[in-house]
Write an enzyme that holds these catalytic residues in place. Structure first.
Site, short mmCIF file in Angstrom:
data_model
loop_
_atom_site.label_atom_id
_atom_site.label_comp_id
_atom_site.label_asym_id
_atom_site.label_seq_id
_atom_site.Cartn_x
_atom_site.Cartn_y
_atom_site.Cartn_z
N SER A 64 0.83 -1.21 0.00
CA SER A 64 0.00 0.00 0.00
C SER A 64 0.87 1.25 0.00
O SER A 64 1.98 1.26 0.55
CB SER A 64 -0.86 -0.01 1.27
N TYR A 87 -1.52 0.07 10.37
CA TYR A 87 -1.81 -0.56 9.08
C TYR A 87 -0.61 -0.40 8.14
O TYR A 87 -0.13 -1.38 7.55
CB TYR A 87 -3.06 0.06 8.46
N LYS A 105 1.95 -3.37 6.51
CA LYS A 105 2.22 -3.60 5.09
C LYS A 105 3.72 -3.53 4.80
O LYS A 105 4.26 -4.31 4.01
CB LYS A 105 1.46 -2.56 4.25
N TYR A 149 -0.37 -0.27 -3.82
CA TYR A 149 -1.58 0.34 -4.39
C TYR A 149 -1.72 1.76 -3.86
O TYR A 149 -1.56 1.99 -2.67
CB TYR A 149 -2.85 -0.38 -3.96
N GLY A 151 -3.28 14.76 10.66
CA GLY A 151 -2.63 13.62 9.98
C GLY A 151 -2.76 13.65 8.47
O GLY A 151 -2.04 12.91 7.79
N ASP A 152 -3.67 14.45 7.90
CA ASP A 152 -3.79 14.50 6.44
C ASP A 152 -2.60 15.23 5.83
O ASP A 152 -2.12 16.22 6.39
CB ASP A 152 -5.08 15.23 6.02
N1 LIG Z 1 -8.84 -0.98 -0.76
C1 LIG Z 1 -7.82 -0.16 -0.57
O1 LIG Z 1 -8.00 1.05 -0.47
C2 LIG Z 1 -6.41 -0.68 -0.47
C3 LIG Z 1 -5.31 0.19 -0.65
C4 LIG Z 1 -4.03 -0.32 -0.56
C5 LIG Z 1 -3.81 -1.68 -0.29
N2 LIG Z 1 -4.89 -2.50 -0.11
C6 LIG Z 1 -4.64 -3.92 0.20
O2 LIG Z 1 -5.34 -4.72 -0.73
C7 LIG Z 1 -5.76 -5.93 -0.12
C8 LIG Z 1 -7.24 -6.16 -0.42
O3 LIG Z 1 -7.98 -5.04 0.00
P1 LIG Z 1 -9.55 -4.94 -0.23
O4 LIG Z 1 -9.86 -3.51 -0.40
O5 LIG Z 1 -9.95 -5.91 -1.27
O6 LIG Z 1 -10.06 -5.39 1.21
P2 LIG Z 1 -11.31 -6.33 1.59
O7 LIG Z 1 -11.49 -6.18 3.07
O8 LIG Z 1 -12.45 -6.07 0.72
O9 LIG Z 1 -10.73 -7.77 1.26
C9 LIG Z 1 -9.88 -8.50 2.12
C10 LIG Z 1 -10.29 -9.95 2.01
O10 LIG Z 1 -9.41 -10.75 2.81
C11 LIG Z 1 -10.19 -11.61 3.64
N3 LIG Z 1 -9.34 -11.85 4.83
C12 LIG Z 1 -8.91 -10.96 5.74
N4 LIG Z 1 -8.12 -11.56 6.64
C13 LIG Z 1 -8.04 -12.87 6.30
C14 LIG Z 1 -7.37 -14.00 6.81
N5 LIG Z 1 -6.59 -13.91 7.90
N6 LIG Z 1 -7.51 -15.20 6.19
C15 LIG Z 1 -8.30 -15.31 5.09
N7 LIG Z 1 -8.96 -14.28 4.54
C16 LIG Z 1 -8.84 -13.07 5.14
C17 LIG Z 1 -11.48 -10.88 3.89
O11 LIG Z 1 -12.57 -11.71 4.23
C18 LIG Z 1 -11.70 -10.20 2.54
O12 LIG Z 1 -12.39 -11.04 1.65
C19 LIG Z 1 -5.42 -5.81 1.37
O13 LIG Z 1 -4.23 -6.51 1.60
C20 LIG Z 1 -5.21 -4.32 1.56
O14 LIG Z 1 -4.30 -4.04 2.59
C21 LIG Z 1 -6.18 -2.04 -0.21
#
Ligand SMILES: NC(=O)c1ccc[n+]([C@@H]2O[C@H](COP(=O)([O-])OP(=O)(O)OC[C@H]3O[C@@H](n4cnc5c(N)ncnc54)[C@H](O)[C@@H]3O)[C@@H](O)[C@H]2O)c1
Length: 355
Positions: free
Chosen positions: A122, A146, A150, A173, A288-289
């Site tokens: 991230s 968080y 990461k 991302y 923090g922004d």
């Molecule tokens: N959405 C954003 O803004 C963003 C930005 C940067 C990075 N990310 C990263 O992208 C990834 C996906 O994000 P997202 O937006 O799809 O989030 P999300 O919460 O929609 O999806 C996460 C998924 O992982 C599953 N999960 C969580 N912990 C688990 C575990 N221990 N075992 C099995 N399944 C588990 C959840 O049920 C969910 O389906 C994450 O790693 C997040 O840190 C997201």
């Protein structure tokens, strides 16, 4: 290839699973459905016209994961908690799930002989940076549990590459926005803390007004600048990253567009997409922004040829389509044809001598 997607029932994971299925890969999902939805996978399978194998459980469950890894060529690790604000209130959850989950995953992958991974990192690893746009070699200064979780995932991968000769790609991302153009998979808004879902929610609630936090930043219109990327572009980045897994190396790539948008620009795009004016109040800056957070996407472009195609209008209009079709997220089953939820695989049946 046979590819395992952890977190495949989530917002980004479901789009990745769809793209992998449509590209002809066999897909295995491990998801504990803590924030994801089986319904998302039902819709993905309907869109792809193909099924994936779904293991319902936590990545720290060694037996479940070992079974899921059978015959797998590479892993996309998306399973994690992602709410920056929540991580400030409950840091221990992020250390257990994101750091502990990553450590468990790496251990089981090593046991299973699977050494190729694409990791969802991230922009939160950067924290506040002076130099814009942000390049991958900028010093990491995560400002939340968080972001730290990461960054630690990336550092663990670095050691697996150095000591165990793994192939790894960390995708940092920026701000994923939007939904699949069909409107059938997207981000349930209750779990979205980012600007576009907040604006769209404000548009559908007669009493809601959006607060703009800070209009006196040193930016062209005084509001904060962020780099937004369409979830379909972001998902495609995972297929591109797969091609980098052919040698022992750890590649780190920003995944953004390099084209910043201000809060006011986002509000204008939401008004264009919906035909409604967004009611807003101008307020003071939020602690923090930072004024600006923009990716330099050049390394990913030069190394792997990745380019984003979709702009802010497509991001917002697809999010709006998803929102109007599914105002209660995946609870709105009645709006779409009834789909069979995916069968959950039985890990005990895939534990037999796999490797
Ligand atoms: N959405 C954003 O803004 C963003 C930005 C940067 C990075 N990310 C990263 O992208 C990834 C996906 O994000 P997202 O937006 O799809 O989030 P999300 O919460 O929609 O999806 C996460 C998924 O992982 C599953 N999960 C969580 N912990 C688990 C575990 N221990 N075992 C099995 N399944 C588990 C959840 O049920 C969910 O389906 C994450 O790693 C997040 O840190 C997201």
């Amino acid at each position: 290839m046979r590819l395992l997607v952890t977190g495949g029932a989530g917002y980004i994971g479901s789009q990745v699973v769809l793209d992998l299925l449509q590209a002809g890969h066999d897909v295995v999902v491990v998801d504990d459905f803590s924030t994801g939805h089986r319904e998302a996978l039902a819709r993905v399978q309907a869109l792809a016209g193909r099924t994936c194998t779904v293991f319902g459980g936590d990545v720290v469950d060694r037996d479940l994961l070992f079974g899921a890894l059978r015959g797998v060529d590479a892993v996309f690790h998306l399973a994690a908690f992602k709410m920056v604000g929540d991580s400030m209130d409950r840091p221990e959850r992020y250390f257990r799930n994101n750091v502990g989950g990553m450590a468990a995953l790496l251990h089981t992958m090593q046991e299973a002989g699977v050494h190729r991974i694409v990791y969802s990192s991230s922009a939160a690893v950067y924290g506040a940076q002076r130099q814009m746009p942000i390049q991958e070699d900028a010093p990491l200064r995560p400002e939340s549990p968080y972001g730290l979780s990461k960054a630690q995932g990336e550092q663990m991968l670095e050691w697996m590459v150095q000591r165990r000769k793994w192939s790894a790609v960390s995708l940092r991302y920026f701000n994923p926005v939007g939904a699949h153009p069909s409107g059938s998979i997207g981000q349930p808004f209750e779990s979205a803390a980012s600007l576009v879902p907040r604006v769209l929610m404000a548009l559908t609630d007669a009493n809601a007004r959006l607060a703009i936090f800070g209009t006196d930043y040193d930016t062209p219109d005084g509001t904060c600048l962020r780099d937004y990327i369409h979830v379909c572009d972001l998902s495609r980045a995972h297929l591109v990253a797969l091609r980098a897994l052919d040698e022992p190396a750890h590649h780190i790539f920003n995944v953004g567009t390099g084209r910043p948008h201000s809060v006011r620009e986002v509000l204008a795009a939401c008004a264009r997409a919906t035909g409604r004016d967004v009611p807003f109040d101008e307020g003071p800056r939020r602690a923090g922004d930072i004024a600006s957070a923009v990716a330099d996407p050049g390394r990913f472009q030069r190394t792997m040829g990745f380019e984003s195609h979709l702009g802010l209008d497509e991001m917002v209009s697809s999010a709006w389509r998803w929102w109007t079709l599914n105002p209660r997220g995946y609870e709105d089953r009645e709006r779409l044809p009834e789909l069979a939820l995916p069968e959950l695989a039985d890990p005990s049946r895939s534990l037999a001598p796999a490797f």
